[in-house]
Structure formats: C-alpha cells, structure tokens
Design an enzyme around this catalytic site. Structure first.
Site, PDB file in Angstrom:
ATOM      1  N   GLY A  13       0.785  -1.221   0.000  1.00 18.63           N
ATOM      2  CA  GLY A  13       0.000   0.000   0.000  1.00 18.63           C
ATOM      3  C   GLY A  13       0.818   1.272   0.000  1.00 18.63           C
ATOM      4  O   GLY A  13       0.261   2.372   0.037  1.00 18.63           O
TER       5      GLY A  13
ATOM      6  N   SER B   6       9.879  -7.054  -0.673  1.00 16.98           N
ATOM      7  CA  SER B   6      11.258  -7.472  -0.354  1.00 16.98           C
ATOM      8  C   SER B   6      11.681  -6.919   1.007  1.00 16.98           C
ATOM      9  O   SER B   6      12.494  -6.011   1.084  1.00 16.98           O
ATOM     10  CB  SER B   6      12.230  -7.033  -1.456  1.00 16.98           C
ATOM     11  OG  SER B   6      12.003  -5.716  -1.914  1.00 16.98           O
TER      12      SER B   6
END
Length: 214
Positions: free
Chosen positions: A43, A114
C-alpha cells in the site's frame, strides 16, 4: 535457498560466449538497461509509481518491463508460499528473471515488498550492483493502512494473514537507497520526476555510461 546439485550441473554447457551480448542489444535499442527496484510496505505506492514511471519512459521511446509482486506470484512463482524460505526463493527467481531482461537491453522495473536487507542484497548481487537502483517507497504504515486498498491490513490485524509485513513481520528499511519516496508527502508526478532525474542520465543514449566506442 535451495542448493544446486553439482552432479546435475555437470551436464549443463552454457553457450553465452556464442550469443549476442547485452551491449549489442543496448545499441539496437539505443538505451542502457538498468534495474529499478522498488521496496516498501504493502500500500505504499510501489506499483502505482512503477506504472507511472513506465509510461513516462515509454513516451521517451525507452523499452521497459515491469515485474510486479502479485503478477509474479500468480505466474512463475505460483508454487511458492510465504514462509521465509519461499520468500527468499521468490526474490531469487525475480532477480534471475530481471537479469535476463537487463541482458536483453530492457529497462526493468520491479515492485516488491522485499522486506529485509539480505533479500535485496541477494537480488543486487545476482543482477549486478552497478545496475541496481534501490528505491525505498517510504510511505508510513499509518498511511498504507489507511489506504488498505486490498483489505490486507484489516485481515492481518484480525489474524487472518500470518507473517504480514508491517503487522506481524518486520520490514527492514534500506540504509542507503538510491532514492526515498514518501507518497504521503509527494504527488505521483513529483515522485516520477525525482526518479527521472535520477535514472535518465544513466539510460539515455549519449549519457556517460553509454559508451561502446561505436
């Protein structure tokens, strides 16, 4: 990460030396390929910025390819879950695919959470640190959760999603990213302009790095 069976590797004979080089492809495309790796919370705006950047580079006649988390998870990595081992393997495969695109002269844009530095370091090592632009989309979690366009934070808060980054699993912010973009403070246009200022000198023909003595 799974180890390679050395016995199986004995019957593999790469032909890289007989193939056209990355330089040949870059000359054909009149651009230099780089890896633009967006990292940040769910988001935060990674995919939105990646798509906008791709469009701006396309307008300039530059060939790009976006690799996005959900798209990759539904395709090449659809056999992976969200365990620590699978998350590492997810990033490893993405990095290997990215390297193939770079070797074809394509400007490659990745948008993946990541979440830890070791994953991103592994990706940079596979791709090549000289080609790796780490972009931290540093939007605060409060803003990411307020947006919650996928409803994931709400599910994580209810315990329906385990090991959710930012809620039940940590996110390690990059210490020295090439650029940090907070989309709660910057407009989409401002974010893309900062990216263009960073990368255009590196990828456009005539830039310092694009010199093959032709």
């Amino acid at each position: 990460m799974k180890k390679v069976d050395n016995l199986k590797q004995r019957n593999i004979y790469p032909v890289f030396g007989r193939m056209l080089t990355r330089a040949d492809k870059e000359i054909l495309l009149k651009q230099r390929s780089v890896m633009i790796w967006f990292t940040g919370l769910s988001g935060s705006g990674k995919s939105t910025i990646a798509i906008a950047l791709e469009r701006e580079l396309h307008k300039r006649g530059l060939l790009c390819k976006i690799l996005d988390g959900d798209n990759i998870r539904s395709g090449i990595n659809n056999n992976l879950g969200f365990s620590e081992e699978d998350r590492v393997e997810n990033i490893r495969r993405i990095a290997e695919v990215s390297r193939l695109f770079l070797d074809s002269g394509v400007i490659t844009i990745a948008a993946f959470i990541s979440p830890n530095s070791s994953m991103r370091e592994m990706a940079a090592e596979i791709i090549g640190k000289e080609d790796f632009f780490e972009i931290h989309v540093s939007t605060p979690i409060e803003e990411c959760e307020r947006r919650d366009v996928k409803g994931l934070y709400a599910k994580a808060r209810r315990g329906e999603i385990k090991d959710f980054t930012g809620v039940s699993s940590p996110f390690e912010a990059p210490e020295n990213p090439a650029l940090s973009l907070d989309t709660s403070r910057l407009t989409l246009e401002e974010s893309v302009n900062q990216l263009l200022e960073l990368i255009l000198p590196r990828i456009e023909v005539g830039g310092y790095y694009f010199n093959y003595n032709i």
